[in-house]
Design a protein around this motif. Structure first.
Motif, mmCIF file in Angstrom:
data_model
loop_
_atom_site.group_PDB
_atom_site.id
_atom_site.type_symbol
_atom_site.label_atom_id
_atom_site.label_comp_id
_atom_site.label_asym_id
_atom_site.label_seq_id
_atom_site.Cartn_x
_atom_site.Cartn_y
_atom_site.Cartn_z
ATOM 1 N N GLY A 175 0.820 -1.208 0.000
ATOM 2 C CA GLY A 175 0.000 0.000 0.000
ATOM 3 C C GLY A 175 0.848 1.249 0.000
ATOM 4 O O GLY A 175 2.075 1.191 0.079
ATOM 5 N N CYS A 176 0.179 2.393 -0.113
ATOM 6 C CA CYS A 176 0.936 3.639 -0.208
ATOM 7 C C CYS A 176 0.073 4.809 0.232
ATOM 8 O O CYS A 176 -1.105 4.873 -0.112
ATOM 9 N N ASP A 177 0.685 5.706 1.007
ATOM 10 C CA ASP A 177 -0.026 6.914 1.456
ATOM 11 C C ASP A 177 0.473 8.159 0.731
ATOM 12 O O ASP A 177 0.189 9.274 1.145
ATOM 13 N N LYS A 178 1.274 7.987 -0.328
ATOM 14 C CA LYS A 178 1.898 9.156 -0.950
ATOM 15 C C LYS A 178 0.961 9.899 -1.899
ATOM 16 O O LYS A 178 1.117 11.086 -2.105
ATOM 17 N N PHE A 179 0.059 9.197 -2.541
ATOM 18 C CA PHE A 179 -0.912 9.816 -3.450
ATOM 19 C C PHE A 179 -0.255 10.691 -4.524
ATOM 20 O O PHE A 179 -0.618 11.862 -4.687
ATOM 21 N N CYS A 180 0.707 10.153 -5.238
ATOM 22 C CA CYS A 180 1.208 10.834 -6.432
ATOM 23 C C CYS A 180 -0.005 10.988 -7.357
ATOM 24 O O CYS A 180 -0.814 10.059 -7.463
ATOM 25 N N SER A 181 -0.095 12.133 -8.033
ATOM 26 C CA SER A 181 -1.381 12.443 -8.677
ATOM 27 C C SER A 181 -1.661 11.576 -9.904
ATOM 28 O O SER A 181 -2.764 11.588 -10.417
ATOM 29 N N PHE A 182 -0.652 10.810 -10.379
ATOM 30 C CA PHE A 182 -0.860 9.961 -11.557
ATOM 31 C C PHE A 182 -1.197 8.515 -11.192
ATOM 32 O O PHE A 182 -1.518 7.715 -12.060
ATOM 33 N N CYS A 183 -1.105 8.147 -9.920
ATOM 34 C CA CYS A 183 -0.950 6.730 -9.570
ATOM 35 C C CYS A 183 -2.179 6.124 -8.889
ATOM 36 O O CYS A 183 -2.781 6.733 -7.998
ATOM 37 N N VAL A 184 -2.535 4.900 -9.299
ATOM 38 C CA VAL A 184 -3.718 4.216 -8.727
ATOM 39 C C VAL A 184 -3.400 3.414 -7.464
ATOM 40 O O VAL A 184 -4.315 2.965 -6.787
ATOM 41 N N VAL A 185 -2.097 3.216 -7.185
ATOM 42 C CA VAL A 185 -1.734 2.283 -6.107
ATOM 43 C C VAL A 185 -2.429 2.589 -4.770
ATOM 44 O O VAL A 185 -2.972 1.687 -4.133
ATOM 45 N N PRO A 186 -2.470 3.862 -4.322
ATOM 46 C CA PRO A 186 -3.124 4.111 -3.025
ATOM 47 C C PRO A 186 -4.595 3.684 -3.021
ATOM 48 O O PRO A 186 -5.146 3.396 -1.966
ATOM 49 N N TYR A 187 -5.208 3.659 -4.209
ATOM 50 C CA TYR A 187 -6.631 3.279 -4.277
ATOM 51 C C TYR A 187 -6.806 1.764 -4.403
ATOM 52 O O TYR A 187 -7.774 1.212 -3.899
ATOM 53 N N SER A 258 11.587 2.232 -4.025
ATOM 54 C CA SER A 258 11.766 3.237 -2.983
ATOM 55 C C SER A 258 11.274 4.606 -3.432
ATOM 56 O O SER A 258 11.307 4.931 -4.615
ATOM 57 N N HIS A 259 10.875 5.395 -2.453
ATOM 58 C CA HIS A 259 10.507 6.784 -2.727
ATOM 59 C C HIS A 259 11.627 7.676 -2.166
ATOM 60 O O HIS A 259 12.094 7.441 -1.047
ATOM 61 N N PRO A 260 12.053 8.703 -2.925
ATOM 62 C CA PRO A 260 13.150 9.555 -2.432
ATOM 63 C C PRO A 260 12.901 10.117 -1.037
ATOM 64 O O PRO A 260 13.830 10.237 -0.230
HETATM 65 FE FE1 SF4 Z 1 2.837 5.595 -4.028
HETATM 66 FE FE2 SF4 Z 1 4.804 5.158 -5.803
HETATM 67 FE FE3 SF4 Z 1 2.271 5.365 -6.622
HETATM 68 FE FE4 SF4 Z 1 3.566 7.515 -5.733
HETATM 69 S S1 SF4 Z 1 4.114 6.284 -7.561
HETATM 70 S S2 SF4 Z 1 1.469 6.916 -5.166
HETATM 71 S S3 SF4 Z 1 4.829 6.646 -4.126
HETATM 72 S S4 SF4 Z 1 3.100 3.789 -5.316
#
Ligand code: SF4
Ligand code: SAM
Length: 463
Positions: A175-187, A258-260
């Motif tokens: 999972g992920c709490d970063k919510f990059c505006s392009f990314c579906v992973v947090p959802y 990894s996230h920077p």
């Molecule tokens: Fe999370 Fe990586 Fe997606 Fe950003 S790109 S929301 S850090 S999974």
């Protein structure tokens, strides 16, 4: 006594290594229920599609695969057999009921947080099969449960035979709490969750006991790992690396992705102190333009990323870097794209993955109006890939003349050859006997070929 033949399970895995790991866990969870894996879809009694939703056309791909499976199901039914079908993974999480509605031949639809409930779902789906087709509904489970799925899934185990099972994935964070505006992973994968330290160490120990020499820790945002130890204290990835380094038989550790922002001092110190931690880091920056990084909600600037690389290289001068890049994010100008090429030149990547931006429904990026023309994206992607391909071949060439420790993993493509991986994850081929497989050997790099290095054995350093 009559033996019941095991049922056959075929899993088709799309996307990232985390899905590969999850597919193995699903197979392990179904083994006690009489399912044995098969590589041949045609002989399967149960097919699971473990899907990925990261880029566009993901759902279309799944629906067209389901069309093919429908034909297989019909063929089997015509000859008195049957086929059960499950859709798992991030498309299942995102589309849930829509899959059940559009593809009525599907028996189960379930998201990544429900894998430990797979045997229960299967029992329900098997019972549903006896219902009238008009009433039959797929079992759908896309809840994000409170309980820890890893505590309920069988731990990774490996069938260690020559050349197989020397390396393994181990998911430590999801999972992920970063919510990059392009990314579906947090959802699709939900909020960030880390597995407790004892669970991770235990699984790593079991893998090492089974002959695994190299583990890659997995997580969507793996360096945000903060698993609890026995006292309830949160342990970061750096500290975890020191603990894993003590496991007898385990020789190498990697982690991805990894996230920077989560590259903390303890993790950098671990890279300084532990040869066990491989000097190869996948650290995506996505863009070199501060304007675009802000619009992407990456929460760092290009200069901050460069300073971070400097600190990492001070700690571990031979660190090789890999990255991810997105071209054509909404509003990306030529100047923004030039900034991306500049950061690539400044860092000098050993490898990189690059993608054209694709709109993911439900993400903030999908609401941005300044979408970039496909032709522009194609042209930018080609230029970026030319640059990183050149950097990759320069990096390979820079290894010629060096002696590198290579984990020999398998027989080579040519007779008399074996193959393995350098610390920088490069494929290395060399003349040598199969006795070398399973050991880390000093190999002098004498040349390069398209995507790999050619080496010559010097001496064994570990077996
Ligand atoms: Fe999370 Fe990586 Fe997606 Fe950003 S790109 S929301 S850090 S999974
Ligand atoms: N957590 C990682 C990070 O922060 O960089 C990345 C995980 S993501 C599963 C893998 C890569 O897919 C991302 O780094 C990004 O480059 C790419 N990606 C994600 N969403 C995308 C999108 N909508 N369009 C194009 N590429 C995308």
């Amino acid at each position: 006594m009559n033996q019941i033949a095991p049922k056959k399970l075929f899993i088709k895995t799309y996307g990232c290594q985390m899905n590969v790991y999850d597919s193995d866990r699903m197979a392990d969870a179904l083994a006690p229920h009489g399912y044995a894996p098969t590589q041949d879809m045609a002989e399967a009694d149960l097919v699971l599609l473990n899907t990925c939703h990261i880029r566009e056309k993901a759902s279309e791909k799944v629906f067209s695969e389901l069309g093919r499976l429908k034909e297989l199901q019909n063929e089997k039914r015509a000859t008195g057999g049957d086929l059960m079908i499950g859709v798992a993974g991030c498309v299942a999480q995102a589309e849930g009921e829509e899959i059940a509605r559009r593809a009525p031949m599907v028996d189960m639809v379930f998201g990544p947080q429900a894998y430990h409930r797979l045997p229960d779902m299967l029992a329900k789906a098997e019972a549903n099969r006896h219902m009238h087709p008009a009433l039959k509904r797929a079992v759908v489970d896309t809840d994000f449960p409170e309980e820890d799925k890893f505590a309920h899934l069988p731990a990774a185990k490996k069938d260690v035979t020559i050349g197989r099972g020397l390396t393994a994935f181990l998911t430590v964070q999801e999972g992920c709490d970063k919510f990059c505006s392009f990314c579906v992973v947090p959802y699709t994968r939900g909020a960030e969750v880390s597995r407790p330290v004892a669970q991770v160490v235990e699984e790593a120990r079991r893998l090492a006991d089974a002959g695994v020499k190299e583990i890659t820790l997995l997580g969507q945002n793996v360096n945000a790992y903060h698993g609890e130890d026995a006292s309830g204290r949160a342990v970061g990835l750096g500290e975890l690396a020191y603990l894993l380094a003590e496991i007898p038989g385990l020789e190498r550790l990697r982690y991805t992705t990894s996230h920077p922002r989560d590259m903390d001092d303890a993790l950098i110190a671990a890279h300084r102190d532990l040869d066990f931690l491989m000097p190869y880091l996948h650290l995506p920056v996505q863009s070199g333009s501060d304007r675009i990084l802000k619009a992407m909600n990456r929460k760092h600037t290009a200069a901050e990323y460069m300073r971070l690389i400097e600190r990492i290289k001070t700690a571990r001068p031979d660190m090789a870097l890999s990255g991810d890049f997105i071209v054509g994010f909404p509003g990306e100008t030529d100047a923004d794209f030039e900034d991306t090429l500049k950061i690539i030149r400044d860092v000098g990547y050993a490898s990189a993955y690059s993608f054209k931006y694709s709109t993911r429904p439900g993400t903030p990026g999908a609401n941005l109006t300044e979408q970039i023309d496909e032709a522009v994206k194609v042209e930018r992607l080609a230029r970026l890939q030319d640059l990183v391909n050149k950097q990759t071949s320069d990096f390979h060439a820079s290894c010629v003349g060096r002696t590198l420790p290579v984990l020999i993993e398998r027989v080579g493509r040519m007779p008399g050859q074996v193959g393995g991986r350098s610390p920088y994850l490069q494929a290395v081929h060399l003349e040598g006997s199969t006795d070398l497989i399973g050991g880390i050997h000093e190999v002098e790099i004498i040349g390069t070929s398209t995507n790999s290095l050619v080496g010559r054995l010097r001496q064994a350093v570990a077996a």
